[in-house]
Design a protein around this motif. Structure first.
Motif, PDB file in Angstrom:
ATOM      1  N   GLN A   1       9.926  94.955  50.593  1.00  0.00           N
ATOM      2  CA  GLN A   1      10.090  95.532  49.135  1.00  0.00           C
ATOM      3  C   GLN A   1       9.089  95.518  48.342  1.00  0.00           C
ATOM      4  N   THR A   2       9.159  96.309  47.183  1.00  0.00           N
ATOM      5  CA  THR A   2       7.961  96.338  46.005  1.00  0.00           C
ATOM      6  C   THR A   2       8.358  95.399  45.038  1.00  0.00           C
ATOM      7  N   PHE A   3       7.662  94.464  44.234  1.00  0.00           N
ATOM      8  CA  PHE A   3       8.018  93.426  43.340  1.00  0.00           C
ATOM      9  C   PHE A   3       7.268  93.974  42.202  1.00  0.00           C
ATOM     10  N   VAL A   4       8.124  94.169  41.132  1.00  0.00           N
ATOM     11  CA  VAL A   4       7.336  94.333  39.763  1.00  0.00           C
ATOM     12  C   VAL A   4       8.148  93.125  38.936  1.00  0.00           C
ATOM     13  N   ILE A   5       6.937  92.328  38.660  1.00  0.00           N
ATOM     14  CA  ILE A   5       7.321  90.934  38.026  1.00  0.00           C
ATOM     15  C   ILE A   5       6.593  90.888  36.579  1.00  0.00           C
ATOM     16  N   VAL A   6       7.438  90.613  35.504  1.00  0.00           N
ATOM     17  CA  VAL A   6       6.938  90.331  34.123  1.00  0.00           C
ATOM     18  C   VAL A   6       6.773  88.715  34.235  1.00  0.00           C
ATOM     19  N   THR A   7       5.670  88.233  33.914  1.00  0.00           N
ATOM     20  CA  THR A   7       5.532  86.692  33.824  1.00  0.00           C
ATOM     21  C   THR A   7       4.411  86.357  32.839  1.00  0.00           C
ATOM     22  N   HIS A   8       4.743  85.019  32.395  1.00  0.00           N
ATOM     23  CA  HIS A   8       3.694  84.409  31.477  1.00  0.00           C
ATOM     24  C   HIS A   8       2.812  83.570  32.405  1.00  0.00           C
ATOM     25  N   ASN A   9       3.367  83.042  33.687  1.00  0.00           N
ATOM     26  CA  ASN A   9       2.846  82.301  34.544  1.00  0.00           C
ATOM     27  C   ASN A   9       1.445  82.818  35.079  1.00  0.00           C
ATOM     28  N   GLU A  10       0.611  82.247  34.745  1.00  0.00           N
ATOM     29  CA  GLU A  10      -0.874  82.823  34.960  1.00  0.00           C
ATOM     30  C   GLU A  10      -1.238  82.714  36.585  1.00  0.00           C
ATOM     31  N   GLU A  11      -0.735  81.839  37.267  1.00  0.00           N
ATOM     32  CA  GLU A  11      -0.856  81.523  38.634  1.00  0.00           C
ATOM     33  C   GLU A  11      -0.123  82.633  39.557  1.00  0.00           C
ATOM     34  N   LEU A  12       1.167  82.933  39.172  1.00  0.00           N
ATOM     35  CA  LEU A  12       1.909  83.899  39.618  1.00  0.00           C
ATOM     36  C   LEU A  12       1.340  85.407  39.369  1.00  0.00           C
ATOM     37  N   ALA A  13       0.655  85.630  38.143  1.00  0.00           N
ATOM     38  CA  ALA A  13       0.202  86.845  38.193  1.00  0.00           C
ATOM     39  C   ALA A  13      -0.876  87.073  38.543  1.00  0.00           C
ATOM     40  N   ASP A  14      -1.723  86.158  38.974  1.00  0.00           N
ATOM     41  CA  ASP A  14      -2.838  86.317  39.845  1.00  0.00           C
ATOM     42  C   ASP A  14      -2.745  86.289  41.218  1.00  0.00           C
ATOM     43  N   MET A  15      -1.569  85.910  41.633  1.00  0.00           N
ATOM     44  CA  MET A  15      -1.444  85.992  43.221  1.00  0.00           C
ATOM     45  C   MET A  15      -1.028  87.656  43.461  1.00  0.00           C
ATOM     46  N   ALA A  16      -0.425  88.352  42.533  1.00  0.00           N
ATOM     47  CA  ALA A  16      -0.306  89.635  42.689  1.00  0.00           C
ATOM     48  C   ALA A  16      -1.057  90.477  43.338  1.00  0.00           C
ATOM     49  N   ASP A  17      -0.788  91.679  43.874  1.00  0.00           N
ATOM     50  CA  ASP A  17      -1.788  92.470  44.368  1.00  0.00           C
ATOM     51  C   ASP A  17      -2.551  93.308  43.297  1.00  0.00           C
ATOM     52  N   ARG A  18      -1.920  93.521  42.159  1.00  0.00           N
ATOM     53  CA  ARG A  18      -2.661  93.755  41.101  1.00  0.00           C
ATOM     54  C   ARG A  18      -1.769  93.235  39.675  1.00  0.00           C
ATOM     55  N   LYS A  19      -2.406  93.290  38.619  1.00  0.00           N
ATOM     56  CA  LYS A  19      -2.028  92.653  37.542  1.00  0.00           C
ATOM     57  C   LYS A  19      -2.310  93.586  36.618  1.00  0.00           C
ATOM     58  N   LEU A  20      -1.091  93.841  35.717  1.00  0.00           N
ATOM     59  CA  LEU A  20      -1.237  95.334  34.633  1.00  0.00           C
ATOM     60  C   LEU A  20      -1.140  94.245  33.194  1.00  0.00           C
ATOM     61  N   THR A  21      -2.225  94.375  32.408  1.00  0.00           N
ATOM     62  CA  THR A  21      -1.825  93.800  31.107  1.00  0.00           C
ATOM     63  C   THR A  21      -1.453  94.720  30.064  1.00  0.00           C
ATOM     64  N   MET A  22      -0.321  94.363  29.226  1.00  0.00           N
ATOM     65  CA  MET A  22       0.112  95.183  28.060  1.00  0.00           C
ATOM     66  C   MET A  22      -0.329  94.688  26.736  1.00  0.00           C
ATOM     67  N   VAL A  23      -0.969  95.499  25.990  1.00  0.00           N
ATOM     68  CA  VAL A  23      -1.325  95.035  24.592  1.00  0.00           C
ATOM     69  C   VAL A  23      -0.586  96.291  23.783  1.00  0.00           C
ATOM     70  N   ASP A  24      -0.059  95.675  22.597  1.00  0.00           N
ATOM     71  CA  ASP A  24       0.588  96.753  21.897  1.00  0.00           C
ATOM     72  C   ASP A  24       1.402  98.129  22.168  1.00  0.00           C
ATOM     73  N   GLY A  25       2.219  97.732  23.345  1.00  0.00           N
ATOM     74  CA  GLY A  25       2.885  98.865  23.559  1.00  0.00           C
ATOM     75  C   GLY A  25       2.426  99.576  24.739  1.00  0.00           C
ATOM     76  N   ASN A  26       1.296  99.251  25.380  1.00  0.00           N
ATOM     77  CA  ASN A  26       0.433 100.275  26.221  1.00  0.00           C
ATOM     78  C   ASN A  26      -0.035  99.298  27.352  1.00  0.00           C
ATOM     79  N   ILE A  27      -0.377  99.921  28.587  1.00  0.00           N
ATOM     80  CA  ILE A  27      -1.007  99.264  29.678  1.00  0.00           C
ATOM     81  C   ILE A  27      -2.765  99.387  29.597  1.00  0.00           C
ATOM     82  N   VAL A  28      -3.425  98.170  29.527  1.00  0.00           N
ATOM     83  CA  VAL A  28      -4.850  98.438  29.172  1.00  0.00           C
ATOM     84  C   VAL A  28      -5.619  97.940  30.365  1.00  0.00           C
ATOM     85  N   VAL A  29      -4.770  97.415  31.338  1.00  0.00           N
ATOM     86  CA  VAL A  29      -5.477  96.901  32.702  1.00  0.00           C
ATOM     87  C   VAL A  29      -4.516  97.449  33.753  1.00  0.00           C
TER      88      VAL A  29
END
Length: 220
Positions: A192-220
């Motif tokens: 499966q493909t997983f797309v996870i919204v999280t405030h948990n930094e440990e989980l976010a950093d485990m992901a294959d890619r971390k996308l950061t949203m700022v003010d309604g758009n993806i910046v990373v």
């Protein structure tokens, strides 16, 4: 797997998403992070077809090569049931049903025969370490057990994509760690493909890619 272009979403005068572009590949585990109000959950709900983006001429939302933004409501509901699984912060289990019955609900909606649905549900619950809890109702399960039942429910129809919104936000640290590791085990076992919204930094950093949203758009 997912190709989203020019995703806008406004609520009245408030523009929550401001032309998001994102590509997600099959088998990836993607985390989406950002401050509260950045648009993470709104984006997740649109990618997961629970909400609709603003209709613009150059809008595109492809999932498994289907242009879901053009599907009618009934077609969209069928597509969602067959291709997408959801895991929420608050497990959303139905209190009057057992763990087994809760897991089977999406399969019954798909009109899977009851013996087949129950067989698949028992296999998933066994894989998740809950074989001995299948006849227990949610109020008889711990928070971590309830969330694992919700994971099994998300997987019952063999979806190609699983969307998770703060899936460990309501769990203690030990249960959260187990759930985080479980996502990667599931990806490796079922693809499966997983797309996870999280405030948990440990989980976010485990992901294959971390996308950061700022003010309604993806910046990373």
């Amino acid at each position: 797997m997912i190709e989203a272009k020019n995703i806008h979403k406004t609520f009245g005068a408030l523009e929550v998403l401001k032309g998001v572009n994102v590509t997600i590949n099959k088998g990836e585990v993607i985390s989406i992070v950002g401050a509260s109000g950045a648009g993470k959950t709104t984006l997740l709900q649109i990618l997961g077809t629970l909400d609709k983006p603003d209709k613009l001429a150059d809008l595109q939302l492809l999932i498994n090569n289907a242009e879901v933004s053009k599907l009618k409501d009934k077609e969209l509901a069928k597509f969602r049931n067959e291709h997408i699984g959801f895991i929420f912060q608050f497990h959303q289990l139905l209190p009057e049903f057992t763990a087994l019955e809760n897991v089977c609900i999406p399969a019954f909606i798909k009109k899977t025969p009851k013996p087949e649905a129950e067989k698949r549900a028992k296999e998933l619950l066994d894989f998740l370490g809950l074989a001995h809890r299948i006849n227990h109702k949610p109020n008889e399960l711990s928070g971590g057990e309830q969330q694992r039942v919700a994971v099994a429910r998300a997987l019952i129809n063999n979806p190609s994509i699983v969307f998770a919104d703060e899936p460990s936000g309501n769990l203690d640290s030990e249960s959260a760690d187990k759930l985080h590791n479980l996502f990667f085990e599931l990806r490796d076992k079922f693809g499966q493909t997983f797309v996870i919204v999280t405030h948990n930094e440990e989980l976010a950093d485990m992901a294959d890619r971390k996308l950061t949203m700022v003010d309604g758009n993806i910046v990373v």
